[in-house]
Design a protein around this motif. Structure first.
Motif, PDB file in Angstrom:
ATOM      1  N   LEU A  51      -1.541  11.118  -1.691  1.00 38.27           N
ATOM      2  CA  LEU A  51      -1.891   9.974  -0.850  1.00 38.27           C
ATOM      3  C   LEU A  51      -1.001   9.920   0.382  1.00 38.27           C
ATOM      4  CD1 LEU A  51      -2.471   7.421  -3.730  1.00 38.27           C
ATOM      5  CD2 LEU A  51      -4.196   8.418  -2.227  1.00 38.27           C
ATOM      6  N   GLY A  52       0.295  10.264   0.199  1.00 38.34           N
ATOM      7  CA  GLY A  52       1.204  10.317   1.347  1.00 38.34           C
ATOM      8  C   GLY A  52       1.312  11.744   1.840  1.00 38.34           C
ATOM      9  N   PHE A  53       1.796  11.922   3.037  1.00 39.43           N
ATOM     10  CA  PHE A  53       2.039  13.268   3.576  1.00 39.43           C
ATOM     11  C   PHE A  53       2.730  13.199   4.927  1.00 39.43           C
ATOM     12  CE2 PHE A  53      -2.180  11.914   4.840  1.00 39.43           C
ATOM     13  CZ  PHE A  53      -2.190  12.141   6.202  1.00 39.43           C
ATOM     14  N   LYS A  71       0.827  -1.207   0.000  1.00 41.17           N
ATOM     15  CA  LYS A  71       0.000   0.000   0.000  1.00 41.17           C
ATOM     16  C   LYS A  71       0.865   1.262   0.000  1.00 41.17           C
ATOM     17  CE  LYS A  71      -3.458   2.355   2.852  1.00 41.17           C
ATOM     18  NZ  LYS A  71      -2.712   3.583   3.140  1.00 41.17           N
ATOM     19  N   GLU A  72       1.815   1.342   0.907  1.00 41.06           N
ATOM     20  CA  GLU A  72       2.625   2.553   1.003  1.00 41.06           C
ATOM     21  C   GLU A  72       3.461   2.768  -0.259  1.00 41.06           C
ATOM     22  OE1 GLU A  72       2.291   4.813   3.199  1.00 41.06           O
ATOM     23  OE2 GLU A  72       0.964   3.704   4.552  1.00 41.06           O
ATOM     24  N   LEU A  73       4.028   1.672  -0.790  1.00 40.22           N
ATOM     25  CA  LEU A  73       4.882   1.827  -1.963  1.00 40.22           C
ATOM     26  C   LEU A  73       4.063   2.194  -3.195  1.00 40.22           C
ATOM     27  CD1 LEU A  73       7.459  -1.081  -1.454  1.00 40.22           C
ATOM     28  CD2 LEU A  73       7.655   1.328  -0.800  1.00 40.22           C
ATOM     29  N   GLU A 103       1.185   3.783  -3.154  1.00 40.93           N
ATOM     30  CA  GLU A 103       0.753   5.175  -2.978  1.00 40.93           C
ATOM     31  C   GLU A 103       1.883   6.148  -3.338  1.00 40.93           C
ATOM     32  OE1 GLU A 103      -2.821   4.730   0.317  1.00 40.93           O
ATOM     33  OE2 GLU A 103      -0.992   5.757   0.914  1.00 40.93           O
ATOM     34  N   ASN A 104       3.105   5.806  -2.957  1.00 34.63           N
ATOM     35  CA  ASN A 104       4.232   6.661  -3.333  1.00 34.63           C
ATOM     36  C   ASN A 104       4.377   6.729  -4.850  1.00 34.63           C
ATOM     37  OD1 ASN A 104       4.939   7.384  -0.776  1.00 34.63           O
ATOM     38  ND2 ASN A 104       6.615   5.905  -0.574  1.00 34.63           N
ATOM     39  N   ALA A 105       4.198   5.586  -5.507  1.00 33.45           N
ATOM     40  CA  ALA A 105       4.329   5.554  -6.963  1.00 33.45           C
ATOM     41  C   ALA A 105       3.248   6.411  -7.618  1.00 33.45           C
ATOM     42  CB  ALA A 105       4.243   4.115  -7.462  1.00 33.45           C
ATOM     43  N   SER A 165       8.232  15.179   0.762  1.00 35.61           N
ATOM     44  CA  SER A 165       8.249  16.302  -0.171  1.00 35.61           C
ATOM     45  C   SER A 165       6.846  16.837  -0.375  1.00 35.61           C
ATOM     46  CB  SER A 165       8.826  15.826  -1.514  1.00 35.61           C
ATOM     47  OG  SER A 165       8.047  14.738  -1.988  1.00 35.61           O
ATOM     48  N   LYS A 166       5.872  16.318   0.401  1.00 32.58           N
ATOM     49  CA  LYS A 166       4.467  16.583   0.070  1.00 32.58           C
ATOM     50  C   LYS A 166       3.780  17.570   0.998  1.00 32.58           C
ATOM     51  CE  LYS A 166       4.657  11.912  -1.635  1.00 32.58           C
ATOM     52  NZ  LYS A 166       4.290  10.515  -1.425  1.00 32.58           N
ATOM     53  N   LEU A 167       4.488  18.005   2.008  1.00 34.06           N
ATOM     54  CA  LEU A 167       3.862  18.861   3.016  1.00 34.06           C
ATOM     55  C   LEU A 167       4.896  19.892   3.442  1.00 34.06           C
ATOM     56  CD1 LEU A 167       1.106  18.498   4.535  1.00 34.06           C
ATOM     57  CD2 LEU A 167       2.385  17.376   6.337  1.00 34.06           C
ATOM     58  N   GLU A 183       6.434   8.952   6.717  1.00 33.24           N
ATOM     59  CA  GLU A 183       6.782   7.869   7.642  1.00 33.24           C
ATOM     60  C   GLU A 183       7.058   6.550   6.958  1.00 33.24           C
ATOM     61  OE1 GLU A 183       4.426   8.853  11.755  1.00 33.24           O
ATOM     62  OE2 GLU A 183       3.317   7.872  10.146  1.00 33.24           O
ATOM     63  N   ALA A 184       6.462   6.355   5.766  1.00 29.90           N
ATOM     64  CA  ALA A 184       6.411   5.011   5.210  1.00 29.90           C
ATOM     65  C   ALA A 184       7.787   4.430   4.926  1.00 29.90           C
ATOM     66  CB  ALA A 184       5.550   4.999   3.953  1.00 29.90           C
ATOM     67  N   LEU A 185       8.610   5.170   4.157  1.00 31.61           N
ATOM     68  CA  LEU A 185       9.905   4.595   3.797  1.00 31.61           C
ATOM     69  C   LEU A 185      10.724   4.300   5.046  1.00 31.61           C
ATOM     70  CD1 LEU A 185      11.023   6.465   0.537  1.00 31.61           C
ATOM     71  CD2 LEU A 185       9.868   4.269   0.813  1.00 31.61           C
TER      72      LEU A 185
HETATM   73 MG    MG Z   1       4.300   7.631   1.186  1.00 32.73          MG
END
Ligand code: MG
Ligand code: ADP
Length: 601
Positions: free
Chosen positions: A92-94, A28-30, A32-34, A78-80, A97-99
């Motif tokens: 989707l990410g913000f 899911k996290e990967l 969403e990053n893509a 890089s999103k916030l 934390e995921a990586l």
């Molecule tokens: Mg992410």
């Protein structure tokens, strides 16, 4: 023990637990990053349910060489930029934390080349610590491999399910995102075998066909854009958020034994929301067999500031600012689609050899139950059906005279009665095929709509009993009844306590006037005892029970006018396809299907 600050590594592992619960959360996290990186193709390769390895490759904008290492730091994103950005998230990410979380609990290899850079970089990490970094030739985009997930957190490893279960969760996730992003080409492979792929041609329907197959896809209704206009300056309309809902829902002919096929996306994010799921279920109320759930893929779009996605690290829950608005809106669009486009579908019982769970709801079984004739049913008093005076009864085989159609709902065509089989089913002919109507189920539906309407209007017609009828109940039954006397009064039963465990019935609902009063009351009491409904559902449930008890039975031969009257009343029902508790009222066999069955086409 003294208080001390946790070492960084342990703190990261604890934090990782919230984001990465199992292989599917990594996927899911990967993914969403893509998607956030603008990828148009995403390949997911997993081995052994994702436990051994998960690789996600995308052709998105890539990570600039200078940012590759910092991306793995906690809270690196890089999103916030500012706290204000948090109120209107468009990615989707913000949380950044995921990586970091994934790297802390696995062995990660990342290869990425950013747009505009000539070479790529390979970075290898083990438990979050850098092992190596070098330049590497690579196409634009990012490939992340996550190996041996939870190798350093044995407690987590123990909670993983079988490879198959983990694989199913990943599959569910990838197919859902393929639906929400039909412009992206998704491919999922397990142990080197491709198990799902979408074309990326932008058609949600094509993705649905890839997931569910053509048989289910044929049973889908499209829900269009339903943007609510904010009108003028009415204070109430200003309270409503502009929300648009699109997607697909299944007709009542397809249903599942669990809620898993009701899928909701809010602003492109797959979310779990019990309330909205309930709104969908409610929209199908009385249309599906009990215990069965519909298919619904809904995309809700609303201004980002109306939705709070920062509820949980996994970002699968959202909160709506105007809490009620999406609920009512979801229910409305689903219901409207069901009612507007409720063509007569070919029913499951005729789908000989169908492999689809969705098509085998066990109707055949429930039909059998009613197919045999019980001796006590034969002695039932003749049912009385009313029909409007303008009704023209055609002799069997005659031409169907046009009937006034003003009051008819459009769900059933005008039908001509052909005859009765097994003293249980009425055969009719419609414009394009034949109907086998379960007389008992049909009558239940007819009675229910009449009775329910009376009840809603607060004017249930009652039949007073000249001599009261006494019934004696068990202690628990009489306890229940004592508490429900006011509710019973609203549905036409006037009942008074009459000594310990005994009650006197003074009136019964008019539509069951020809039934034995004691028998009627008992069937309600035992019905509730057998399957107690939620308190809020009680009146409707009681109404259903009365209709079941009052409906004409299988085993009763009907005269031609009686059949014609019943069929016409069914045609005029708002939801003629099922009984109030979800049993089908008829089976339809189209002319085309007949031709197929006979091998003509
Ligand atoms: Mg992410
Ligand atoms: P978040 O997605 O919340 O920002 P992540 O830890 O998932 O946090 O990712 C950190 C950063 O790494 C992202 O903000 C993004 O800039 C970059 N990144 C992660 N994955 C990719 C990818 N597949 N393509 C391009 N950039 C990525």
């Amino acid at each position: 023990m003294t208080i001390h600050i946790l070492p960084d590594k342990l703190a990261s592992q604890i934090a990782a637990g919230e984001v990465v619960e199992r292989p599917s959360s990594v996927v899911k996290e990967l993914v969403e990053n893509a998607i956030d990186a603008g990828a148009t193709a995403i390949n997911v390769d997993i081995r052994e349910g994702g436990r051994k390895s998960i690789q996600v490759a995308d052709n998105g904008q890539g990570l600039p060489a200078a940012e590759i290492e910092v991306a793995f730091h906690r809270h690196a994103t890089s999103k916030l930029q500012t706290v204000e950005d948090l109120t209107a998230i468009r990615t989707l990410g913000f949380r950044g934390e995921a990586l970091a979380a994934i790297a802390a609990v696995s062995q990660v290899t990342l290869i990425s080349r950013a747009q505009g850079e000539t070479t790529g970089t390979r970075l290898v990490l083990d438990g979050g610590a850098k092992v190596s970094r070098e330049m590497a030739g690579a196409p634009q985009g990012t490939v992340i491999s996550v190996e041996n997930l939870f190798y350093n957190v044995p407690a987590r490893l123990k909670f993983l399910k079988s490879d198959n279960t983990e694989k199913r969760l990943i599959d569910e996730f990838v197919t859902r995102y393929a639906l929400a992003y039909p412009h992206i080409r998704f491919r999922l492979a397990h142990n080197g075998r491709i198990t799902f792929q979408s074309t990326g041609n932008g058609s949600v329907l094509d993705v649905l066909i890839a997931i569910y197959g053509p048989d289910v896809a044929r049973q889908l209704l499209e829900i269009g854009d339903s943007r609510l206009e904010i009108e003028g300056d009415s204070p109430i309309s200003n309270l409503q958020s502009p929300i648009s809902i699109s997607g697909f829902i299944g007709t009542p002919a397809v249903h599942w034994s669990n809620r898993g096929q009701m899928v909701l996306f809010v602003n492109g994010r797959w979310v779990k929301d019990n309330q909205l799921t309930f709104a969908i279920i409610q929209a199908y109320h009385t249309l599906l067999p009990t215990g069965r759930y519909p298919l619904a893929i809904l995309f809700l779009t609303l201004p980002p500031e109306e939705v709070d996605v920062n509820v949980h690290p996994a970002k699968t829950e959202v909160r709506f600012r105007g809490d009620k608005a999406p609920f009512a809106e979801v229910q409305r669009v689903v219901r409207e689609a069901l009612v507007a486009d409720a063509p007569i579908r070919q029913m499951g019982a005729w789908q000989v050899g169908s492999q689809l769970e969705a098509m085998t709801p066990g109707w055949e079984g429930s039909l059998d139950q009613h197919a045999f004739v019980r001796p006590d049913d034969i002695s039932q008093p003749e049912m009385e059906l009313e029909w409007p005076p303008e009704e023209i009864i055609e002799p069997a085989g005659g031409q169907t005279a046009p009937r006034p159609t003003a009051a008819r709902s459009s769900q059933l065509p005008v039908m001509r009665v052909v005859g009765q089989v097994g003293a249980a089913y009425i055969i009719t002919e419609g414009p394009e095929g034949l109907f086998l109507i379960d007389q008992q189920a049909a009558h239940e539906r007819v009675l229910y709509e009449q009775y329910h309407g009376e009840w809603q209007a607060g004017q249930v017609a009652m039949q007073p009993l000249t001599v009261g009828t006494a019934v004696t109940l068990s202690p628990s039954q009489s306890n229940w009844l004592n508490h429900q006397l006011p509710t019973l009064a609203t549905i036409g039963f006037q009942v008074e306590p009459f000594g310990p465990q005994t009650f006197m019935i003074r009136s019964i609902p008019q539509l069951a006037a020809d039934r034995d009063a004691a028998h009627l009351l008992l069937s309600i009491v035992t019905g509730v005892e057998r399957k107690p409904p939620a308190a809020a559902d009680l009146p409707l449930y009681l109404i259903q029970l009365v209709c079941m008890a009052a409906a004409t039975r299988a085993g009763q031969s009907l005269s031609q006018p009686q059949m014609a009257a019943l069929v016409q009343q069914l045609e005029q029902c708002h939801d003629p396809m099922t009984t109030p508790h979800g049993r089908p009222t008829f089976i339809y066999l189209s002319v085309a299907q007949l031709a197929r069955e006979f091998g003509r086409i």
